[in-house]
Design a protein around this motif. Sequence first.
Motif, PDB file in Angstrom:
ATOM      1  N   GLN A 347       0.863  -1.193  -0.038  1.00 11.81           N
ATOM      2  CA  GLN A 347      -0.069  -0.083   0.064  1.00 11.81           C
ATOM      3  C   GLN A 347       0.861   1.138   0.094  1.00 11.81           C
ATOM      4  OE1 GLN A 347      -2.720  -0.112   3.446  1.00 11.81           O
ATOM      5  NE2 GLN A 347      -3.582  -1.938   2.567  1.00 11.81           N
ATOM      6  N   TYR A 348       2.170   1.189  -0.352  1.00  9.40           N
ATOM      7  CA  TYR A 348       3.095   2.318  -0.303  1.00  9.40           C
ATOM      8  C   TYR A 348       3.749   2.737  -1.401  1.00  9.40           C
ATOM      9  CZ  TYR A 348       2.563  -0.598   4.126  1.00  9.40           C
ATOM     10  OH  TYR A 348       1.916  -1.099   5.401  1.00  9.40           O
ATOM     11  N   ASP A 349       3.854   3.948  -1.192  1.00  5.68           N
ATOM     12  CA  ASP A 349       4.644   4.847  -2.411  1.00  5.68           C
ATOM     13  C   ASP A 349       5.952   4.426  -2.264  1.00  5.68           C
ATOM     14  OD1 ASP A 349       5.340   6.250  -4.194  1.00  5.68           O
ATOM     15  OD2 ASP A 349       4.262   8.357  -3.502  1.00  5.68           O
ATOM     16  N   ILE A 350       6.464   3.628  -2.706  1.00  8.72           N
ATOM     17  CA  ILE A 350       8.059   3.334  -3.111  1.00  8.72           C
ATOM     18  C   ILE A 350       8.573   3.484  -4.257  1.00  8.72           C
ATOM     19  CG2 ILE A 350       9.532   1.295  -2.437  1.00  8.72           C
ATOM     20  CD1 ILE A 350       7.544  -0.004  -1.127  1.00  8.72           C
ATOM     21  N   PRO A 351       9.649   4.373  -4.416  1.00  6.24           N
ATOM     22  CA  PRO A 351      10.072   4.838  -5.765  1.00  6.24           C
ATOM     23  C   PRO A 351      10.932   3.853  -6.235  1.00  6.24           C
ATOM     24  CG  PRO A 351      11.051   6.176  -3.919  1.00  6.24           C
ATOM     25  CD  PRO A 351      10.079   5.339  -3.091  1.00  6.24           C
ATOM     26  N   ALA A 352      11.657   2.990  -5.540  1.00 10.92           N
ATOM     27  CA  ALA A 352      12.517   2.124  -6.314  1.00 10.92           C
ATOM     28  C   ALA A 352      12.358   0.635  -5.634  1.00 10.92           C
ATOM     29  CB  ALA A 352      13.963   2.657  -6.071  1.00 10.92           C
ATOM     30  N   ILE A 353      11.958  -0.230  -6.453  1.00  9.55           N
ATOM     31  CA  ILE A 353      12.086  -1.728  -5.981  1.00  9.55           C
ATOM     32  C   ILE A 353      12.888  -2.475  -6.820  1.00  9.55           C
ATOM     33  CG2 ILE A 353      10.164  -3.729  -5.408  1.00  9.55           C
ATOM     34  CD1 ILE A 353       8.303  -1.510  -4.874  1.00  9.55           C
ATOM     35  N   HIS A 354      13.420  -3.461  -6.374  1.00  9.36           N
ATOM     36  CA  HIS A 354      14.150  -4.569  -7.101  1.00  9.36           C
ATOM     37  C   HIS A 354      13.960  -5.810  -6.446  1.00  9.36           C
ATOM     38  CE1 HIS A 354      17.134  -7.384  -8.649  1.00  9.36           C
ATOM     39  NE2 HIS A 354      17.050  -6.721  -9.645  1.00  9.36           N
ATOM     40  N   ALA A 355      13.361  -6.970  -7.298  1.00 13.23           N
ATOM     41  CA  ALA A 355      13.342  -8.304  -6.692  1.00 13.23           C
ATOM     42  C   ALA A 355      14.085  -9.242  -7.485  1.00 13.23           C
ATOM     43  CB  ALA A 355      12.121  -8.571  -6.305  1.00 13.23           C
ATOM     44  N   ASN A 356      14.846 -10.266  -7.058  1.00  7.97           N
ATOM     45  CA  ASN A 356      15.153 -11.158  -7.585  1.00  7.97           C
ATOM     46  C   ASN A 356      14.744 -12.341  -7.229  1.00  7.97           C
ATOM     47  OD1 ASN A 356      17.641 -11.759  -9.654  1.00  7.97           O
ATOM     48  ND2 ASN A 356      17.467 -13.455  -8.249  1.00  7.97           N
ATOM     49  N   VAL A 357      14.121 -13.302  -8.249  1.00 11.11           N
ATOM     50  CA  VAL A 357      13.581 -14.578  -7.785  1.00 11.11           C
ATOM     51  C   VAL A 357      14.085 -15.653  -8.552  1.00 11.11           C
ATOM     52  CG1 VAL A 357      11.353 -15.972  -7.587  1.00 11.11           C
ATOM     53  CG2 VAL A 357      11.204 -13.447  -7.374  1.00 11.11           C
ATOM     54  N   ARG A 358      14.612 -16.794  -7.613  1.00 11.50           N
ATOM     55  CA  ARG A 358      15.232 -17.992  -8.493  1.00 11.50           C
ATOM     56  C   ARG A 358      14.040 -19.095  -7.821  1.00 11.50           C
ATOM     57  NH1 ARG A 358      20.840 -17.745  -5.635  1.00 11.50           N
ATOM     58  NH2 ARG A 358      19.814 -16.328  -4.352  1.00 11.50           N
ATOM     59  N   THR A 359      13.662 -19.777  -8.804  1.00 11.26           N
ATOM     60  CA  THR A 359      12.793 -21.044  -8.485  1.00 11.26           C
ATOM     61  C   THR A 359      13.673 -22.290  -8.822  1.00 11.26           C
ATOM     62  OG1 THR A 359      12.252 -20.767 -11.020  1.00 11.26           O
ATOM     63  CG2 THR A 359      10.768 -19.850  -8.997  1.00 11.26           C
ATOM     64  N   VAL A 360      13.301 -23.069  -7.809  1.00 12.07           N
ATOM     65  CA  VAL A 360      14.053 -24.326  -7.574  1.00 12.07           C
ATOM     66  C   VAL A 360      13.575 -25.752  -7.677  1.00 12.07           C
ATOM     67  CG1 VAL A 360      15.991 -25.118  -6.118  1.00 12.07           C
ATOM     68  CG2 VAL A 360      15.816 -22.874  -6.178  1.00 12.07           C
ATOM     69  N   TYR A 361      13.869 -26.584  -8.200  1.00  6.87           N
ATOM     70  CA  TYR A 361      13.546 -28.169  -8.090  1.00  6.87           C
ATOM     71  C   TYR A 361      14.186 -28.807  -6.809  1.00  6.87           C
ATOM     72  CZ  TYR A 361      11.857 -28.476 -13.071  1.00  6.87           C
ATOM     73  OH  TYR A 361      11.257 -28.470 -14.123  1.00  6.87           O
ATOM     74  N   THR A 362      13.169 -29.602  -6.094  1.00  4.71           N
ATOM     75  CA  THR A 362      13.628 -30.313  -4.915  1.00  4.71           C
ATOM     76  C   THR A 362      12.929 -31.553  -5.054  1.00  4.71           C
ATOM     77  OG1 THR A 362      12.040 -29.358  -3.437  1.00  4.71           O
ATOM     78  CG2 THR A 362      14.084 -28.329  -3.672  1.00  4.71           C
ATOM     79  N   ASN A 363      13.206 -32.547  -4.123  1.00  7.43           N
ATOM     80  CA  ASN A 363      12.495 -33.695  -4.051  1.00  7.43           C
ATOM     81  C   ASN A 363      11.253 -33.718  -3.288  1.00  7.43           C
ATOM     82  OD1 ASN A 363      15.628 -34.805  -4.448  1.00  7.43           O
ATOM     83  ND2 ASN A 363      14.099 -35.659  -6.054  1.00  7.43           N
ATOM     84  N   THR A 364      10.431 -32.697  -3.681  1.00  6.25           N
ATOM     85  CA  THR A 364       9.345 -32.685  -2.823  1.00  6.25           C
ATOM     86  C   THR A 364       7.987 -32.564  -3.700  1.00  6.25           C
ATOM     87  OG1 THR A 364       9.436 -30.397  -2.835  1.00  6.25           O
ATOM     88  CG2 THR A 364      10.612 -31.449  -0.988  1.00  6.25           C
ATOM     89  N   ALA A 365       6.751 -32.457  -3.144  1.00 10.87           N
ATOM     90  CA  ALA A 365       5.588 -32.480  -4.352  1.00 10.87           C
ATOM     91  C   ALA A 365       5.584 -31.088  -4.784  1.00 10.87           C
ATOM     92  CB  ALA A 365       4.218 -32.536  -3.330  1.00 10.87           C
ATOM     93  N   PRO A 366       5.187 -31.095  -5.948  1.00 14.26           N
ATOM     94  CA  PRO A 366       4.986 -29.682  -6.859  1.00 14.26           C
ATOM     95  C   PRO A 366       4.259 -28.577  -5.858  1.00 14.26           C
ATOM     96  CG  PRO A 366       4.283 -31.781  -8.122  1.00 14.26           C
ATOM     97  CD  PRO A 366       4.514 -32.137  -6.824  1.00 14.26           C
TER      98      PRO A 366
END
Lengths: 781, 265
Positions: A347-366
């Motif tokens: 809900q905020y007025d944020i002038p600069a945002i950066h997000a990095n997302v890594r998605t990963v396989y593991t031996n668990t349910a999808p």
Amino acid sequence: MGVEGIGARVARKEDKRFLTGKGRYTDDMSVPGMKYAVFVRSPHAHAKILKVDASAAKGMPGVIDVLDGKQILADGIGNLICGWMIHSKDGSPMKMGAWRPLAHETVRYVGDAVAIVVADSVAEARDAAEAVVVDYQELPVVIDASKAIEAGQPQLHPEAPNNLIFDWQIGDETATDKAIATAAHVTEVTIHNNRLSPNPMEPRAALGIYDAGDDHYTCYTTSQNPHVARLVMSAFYNVAPENKLRVIAPDVGGGFGSKIYIYPEEIVCLWASKRTGVPVKWTSDRTEAFLTDAHGRDHVSTVKMAFDASNRIIGLKVDTIANLGAYMSLFSSAVPTYLYATLLSGQYDIPAIHANVRTVYTNTAPVDAYRGAGRPEATYLLERTMETAARELGVSPAELRRVNFIRSFPHQTPVIMNYDAGDYEASLDAAMQAADWNGFAARKAEAANRGMKRGIGMSCYIEACGIAPSAAVGSLGAGVGLWESAEVRVNAVGTIEVLTGSHSHGQGHETTFAQLVADRFGVPLDSVNIVHGDTDKVQMGMGTYGSRSGAVGMSAVVKALDKVEAKAKKIAAHLMEADESDIVIENGELKVAGTDKSVPWFQMALAAYTAHNLPSGMEPGLKEGAFYDPANFTFPAGCYICEVEVDPDTGRTKIVQFVAADDFGNIINPMIVEGQVHGGIAQGIGQALLESVHYDASGQLLTASYMDYAMPRADDLPSFQVSTSNTPCPNNPLGIKGCGEAGAIGSPPALINAITDAIGNNALTMPATPQKVWAAAHAAK
Amino acid sequence: MYETQYHRASSVQDAVSRMEAAGEGKYVSGGMTLIPTMKQRLAAPSDLIDLRHIAEMQGISVNGRSVRIGAATTHDEVASAAALKAVCPAICHLAGHIGDPHVRHMGTIGGSIANNDPAADYPAAVLALGATIVTNRREIAADDFFTGLFETALEDSEIITAITFDAPAKAAYQKFANPASRYAMAGVFVAKRDNGEVRVAVTGAGANGVFRQMDMEAALAANWSPDALATVSVDATDLLSDLHADAAYRANLVKVMAKRAVAAA
Ligand SMILES: Cc1cc2nc3c(=O)[nH]c(=O)nc-3n(C[C@H](O)[C@H](O)[C@H](O)COP(=O)(O)OP(=O)(O)OC[C@H]3O[C@@H](n4cnc5c(N)ncnc54)[C@H](O)[C@@H]3O)c2cc1C
């Protein structure tokens, strides 16, 4: 609004059926000659399949056949897919490993399906499934996503080196880093979002019926979107062309996202029906559900939030690792990207945002979307960070939020979303007043006298619903458009059927969609039927998830109603020899405004079908369809406040009050909206206090039953105080925003903020079990 | 569930004969533990011999302070027995907090004790009350009955027919429930006799099942008050650690529940 129209608290039409046990679910369906399926599943989290020997099983009593992964491969049934393409920041496409409906080379999580047994009874199928001998060569296992991307870890899919599916980013990294470098204060936290099991009351089920005479398949299944199921099974899985595949999702007992996806079992039942020549029904048991229903959440993030000297946020940097499990489920890639990082402005007025997302396989349910899907992860991260910042900066949590609220609309965030309307301070004020925020100190002191630690916490959430403008999601990688369809059929006696591509699995569409019609034409609710969930009845639809049925599905109905209304007025004007523009529709009559002339609704309808006296050139009949593609997402928002008492001796948390002040735009049925909020909060409290999926290091699921997976129960929950305010959504005809997920999105951080406030220790992860709270409270001393 | 043969026994003797004639027989009482185990295919008895319809195993009798509870008495019957509540409300309270109403209307005291689940409630009561387990062959003191996790002194085909005890002067049970299963994560039953003897039994927490906490017994015998427990330290060495609670936390819970039980007694 009328007693049954928009805004009325109408009791749910469908509840008579549900409450008297007359609902008809997939497992209730029975057809002549039907047989029962049981799946042989991997007991190992990671192994090579050396051999599947079904010779003994095939000879057992009642067994019709045992089919395995080599056979389904030979028959050309395709891989399961993820339908949303994400590109890594280096431009490469996401690395999708093969997901076979029946594994024939490698199993990658406990529960991975290896073979199907079809028999006269479930018991015989189970006996035979135990007799299928699968020779496995066990492989090393990795279950933790952060570990799985390190060097030297077990590799799940050859397509994805180091188990990395994609490394994606959004926002302006340079600007964000600069903001952090020049900040007066930077709050840094690590946020864990616990893995959850969806637990709909009805487990998944599928009934596959192959008709050799017509070379036609029918699939009854527990789906939130039967048309998408048909599309995907036809276009990608090569089960059958669309005209030879009917998918029916009858009554469905809850989904919470887990029934969006097309799983191996429905595909295999259809295929097995053709192979065996008998209809094949499979119904999951609860342990299978824990093992194989797509899980939700499972993020670990590091966060830096930068403030200037007046406590305004100037930058937000997020690094997230998301565990997607052993295979990429249908929408898995969209959840930790476009459903998550695009909401990091909150809900905020944020002038600069950066997000990095890594998605990963593991031996668990999808892992895929679960009520809220990405937005709870964003909200939890932001609202825990805001709370932490307020504590570090020594300002009140409400003030820190107020200073940073977005106050003018439309508002373009740095992460794609363009908020259309909202009044965040209104919900904050409403919630603080309802919770008597100012009286908290006295309540805390009183609790202290009883030896209890009392705490209060808030959460200001925003979410994006009404997904979504097709062109926009298409440009972001979606494989489908996210419009909705509707058809309104007025019968010759004036009763009305509304066909919708939305699907109701607990939401009450049979009531709320009918309210739109009652409101428009003044006809009784009882004369309106909602038809959904069958690809033979409704031509096409995108289904129900992402709180989209009101904002998108109902908008399509409104468009179709507009067309029906226009034609009905033409007919009535003709019958009464009046001008079309003078016709008004009220209380089930078409009237000539300012006169006492009127035609009852049913008579107009009859005239449309007798066609004895229609305006010249008009086609007989009264039936109109529409497709609606939304112009934007909708942005429900609100403020939740939770107050708790922690027993310092045991660490047990009691929620003493829970306040929800939501802005859902216009509301069709307040009672159903309250029900949605109650259910959502219950699930959010479940996540925050109780629920968590645990695997051991070898990949065995430790929480495979309710003995170990803690679901919220009535006595875990307080009586909720809910209220709504309204800034109507300017982008759809009803001004609706959506309410299905808000409760689950807004509540977890409010709860954890309250508990950490109570115990004076900010280091606490979900679920806040008594043991963890006790330990954290003691560490704080 | 695997195929099984169901028998309804009419007497204790009838039950024993049917058991001895069966290949891999099992007694079933409320079935609240056994049936779920069978459904998960973890147990596969050839024969199920139902004990619930044997008249001599039914009901509660209270004679002065001497109590006899038939082994096939349901948790709900124990929870709501007025005569029992008058002399030993603690055991009624305990029974009323087992599972949910469905479980309480089916599950029985005999089944619970024979099963000796390390997180079950009744074993704590039986041990702290110094009860006697009456079988078709003998009488077994509670101290000799519970021999380990899911292990008891019962021999093959032996049937618990009743539980007997003398009501204590004071007693109470406090349970901290596992958030998922609602079984005891730590449950403490305290009982004080007219002669001053105190017994404290702990369930849910012990790595070897229910046990007596002798340090607490000594402290409470000297001074029957919650404060007397302040100086007792609970050794976590032989306590359970699992997903929900580690041994150190359980040790804390044992103490807290014991204090609360003494306060409630
Ligand atoms: C959802 C759920 C929640 C529960 N929660 C709790 C809880 O909070 N606390 C708690 O203590 N328990 C709990 N239980 C267990 C419940 O109390 C069971 O009823 C009890 O443990 C077993 O009693 P039963 O009569 O059902 O025995 P059964 O399941 O019929 O039998 C259990 C075992 O005892 C043997 N047996 C039975 N009767 C006799 C006898 N008279 N002589 C010799 N052997 C016999 C059987 O052969 C079997 O091996 C719960 C159970 C369920 C399903």
